[in-house]
Write a protein that holds these residues in place. Structure first.
Motif, mmCIF file in Angstrom:
data_model
loop_
_atom_site.group_PDB
_atom_site.id
_atom_site.type_symbol
_atom_site.label_atom_id
_atom_site.label_comp_id
_atom_site.label_asym_id
_atom_site.label_seq_id
_atom_site.Cartn_x
_atom_site.Cartn_y
_atom_site.Cartn_z
ATOM 1 N N LYS A 161 0.830 -1.211 0.000
ATOM 2 C CA LYS A 161 0.000 0.000 0.000
ATOM 3 C C LYS A 161 0.861 1.257 0.000
ATOM 4 C CE LYS A 161 -4.362 -1.581 2.008
ATOM 5 N NZ LYS A 161 -5.326 -1.444 3.132
ATOM 6 N N TRP A 162 1.980 1.217 0.712
ATOM 7 C CA TRP A 162 2.880 2.379 0.717
ATOM 8 C C TRP A 162 3.384 2.655 -0.698
ATOM 9 C CZ3 TRP A 162 7.657 3.701 -0.908
ATOM 10 C CH2 TRP A 162 8.176 4.912 -0.452
ATOM 11 N N PHE A 163 3.795 1.606 -1.406
ATOM 12 C CA PHE A 163 4.304 1.773 -2.769
ATOM 13 C C PHE A 163 3.216 2.302 -3.697
ATOM 14 C CE2 PHE A 163 7.773 -0.669 -1.129
ATOM 15 C CZ PHE A 163 8.852 -0.327 -1.922
ATOM 16 N N GLU A 164 2.015 1.757 -3.584
ATOM 17 C CA GLU A 164 0.916 2.196 -4.449
ATOM 18 C C GLU A 164 0.581 3.670 -4.218
ATOM 19 O OE1 GLU A 164 -1.417 -2.104 -4.843
ATOM 20 O OE2 GLU A 164 -1.985 -0.673 -3.276
ATOM 21 N N LYS A 165 0.698 4.117 -2.971
ATOM 22 C CA LYS A 165 0.374 5.500 -2.627
ATOM 23 C C LYS A 165 1.508 6.456 -2.977
ATOM 24 C CE LYS A 165 -0.806 8.502 1.284
ATOM 25 N NZ LYS A 165 -1.060 8.579 2.745
ATOM 26 N N ASN A 166 2.743 6.078 -2.682
ATOM 27 C CA ASN A 166 3.874 6.992 -2.790
ATOM 28 C C ASN A 166 4.681 6.846 -4.073
ATOM 29 O OD1 ASN A 166 4.080 8.407 0.032
ATOM 30 N ND2 ASN A 166 3.635 6.243 0.447
ATOM 31 N N LEU A 167 4.545 5.699 -4.737
ATOM 32 C CA LEU A 167 5.207 5.500 -6.031
ATOM 33 C C LEU A 167 4.166 5.032 -7.046
ATOM 34 C CD1 LEU A 167 8.587 3.736 -5.104
ATOM 35 C CD2 LEU A 167 8.232 6.116 -5.769
ATOM 36 N N PRO A 168 3.312 5.930 -7.490
ATOM 37 C CA PRO A 168 2.296 5.555 -8.476
ATOM 38 C C PRO A 168 2.938 5.254 -9.825
ATOM 39 C CG PRO A 168 2.272 7.916 -8.109
ATOM 40 C CD PRO A 168 3.211 7.345 -7.096
ATOM 41 N N THR A 169 2.139 4.738 -10.725
ATOM 42 C CA THR A 169 2.634 4.275 -12.027
ATOM 43 C C THR A 169 3.460 5.318 -12.759
ATOM 44 O OG1 THR A 169 0.746 2.785 -12.244
ATOM 45 C CG2 THR A 169 1.952 3.312 -14.247
#
Length: 308
Positions: free
Chosen positions: A44-52
């Motif tokens: 979830k951290w990656f999805e929020k802070n490193l989007p596509t």
């Protein structure tokens, strides 16, 4: 923060199975550094802070860090799957002691790291009778089994060996074993941490001559060279892992007093201001300030075969 960044070095967890005596995670291989909390980054951290869109702007993400082993990250496979879905040709790598998880896990990891530039570095400091002297608590048989499982997928494995007095006679044998097992690279290096870890019971492979870092004239910043940034296990951005480590390391704490006048966000620009003023931080001088920088530590670099 990411606008001009091409390479991200991410420390996904502070968890580790080892107690290496020259690691900031502990105090000379004992206990837990009181400045460290046990936590990590989630999917979830990656999805929020490193989007596509942010990931597509990057060339490379590698998982390593200062105080944790990436293989201890509970959701690491899910995180890598997410990164590859966002950008299939993103280079993904990680560094590990190899003594964690199951062969099933390592086979899954290998199946995900199939791009020619993907890799996994196994930090193996000797052979069965010596590796544990530095990689404290890491089981030799477990490393060998896990590395074999990873290599069986055709993924690229690198064997990195730290050389000390106690294992310097094994470099050639370790290199031969790496080749026999199917590793892509074998590299040996001598640590430069003797200026910091002055009370360790370990001994360098060659007589250590302390450098006067105060008289370093030129710093060639590897962060600027690689257009990189470092993210720690709390999700904080730092210029590089060296600055982040100096900030929290209890061993050698007095060497980095000037660094702690700033928080991690301020350091993202302050390190460059100091470089521009020809007044770099001590950690900048010691990691990127000698004539060859960190590269001078490497003693052996052998590529066994072409990457598939």
């Amino acid at each position: 923060v990411l606008s001009d960044i091409k390479e991200l070095h991410i420390e996904p967890t502070s968890l580790c199975n080892a107690e290496c005596p020259m690691c900031a995670r502990n105090l000379y291989g004992e206990g837990l550094n009181p400045l460290i909390s046990l936590q990590g980054l989630t999917l979830k951290w990656f999805e929020k802070n490193l989007p596509t869109d942010a990931i597509r702007n990057l060339d490379k993400i590698f998982f390593c860090g200062n105080v944790g082993d990436p293989a201890c990250t509970p959701q690491l496979l899910d995180i890598i799957e997410y990164l590859k879905a966002c950008k299939p040709n993103l280079t993904v790598g990680l560094n590990t002691n190899g003594g964690i998880k199951t062969t099933t896990w390592w086979t899954k990891l290998g199946s995900m790291l199939q791009d020619p530039r993907d890799y996994c570095v196994f930090s193996i400091d000797g052979l069965a009778d010596t590796n544990h002297l530095y990689r404290k608590n890491v089981k030799w048989d477990k490393i060998m089994t896990n590395a074999t499982a990873f290599i069986s997928t055709g993924a690229s494995a690198h064997w990195d060996m730290l050389v000390f007095e106690h294992n310097k006679h094994q470099v050639e044998s370790a290199q031969n074993l790496a080749k026999q097992m199917g590793f892509t690279w074998f590299r040996s290096k001598q640590t430069d941490r003797w200026d910091t870890y002055t009370k360790t019971k370990l001994h360098p492979a060659e007589e250590y001559v302390k450098l006067d870092y105060n008289n370093i004239e030129k710093v060639t910043c590897e962060k600027n060279r690689d257009k990189s940034a470092f993210i720690d296990y709390k999700g904080k951005y730092w210029p590089c892992c060296h600055i982040a480590e100096a900030y929290i390391n209890q061993v050698g704490f007095e060497l980095h007093k000037e660094l702690r006048e700033f928080d991690n966000e301020q350091l993202m620009s302050e390190y460059q201001t100091r470089l521009d003023q020809n007044n770099p931080f001590y950690t900048c001088k010691r990691t990127c300030g000698t004539s060859e920088g960190k590269r001078s530590q490497w003693k052996t670099e052998v590529e066994f075969n072409e990457v598939h």
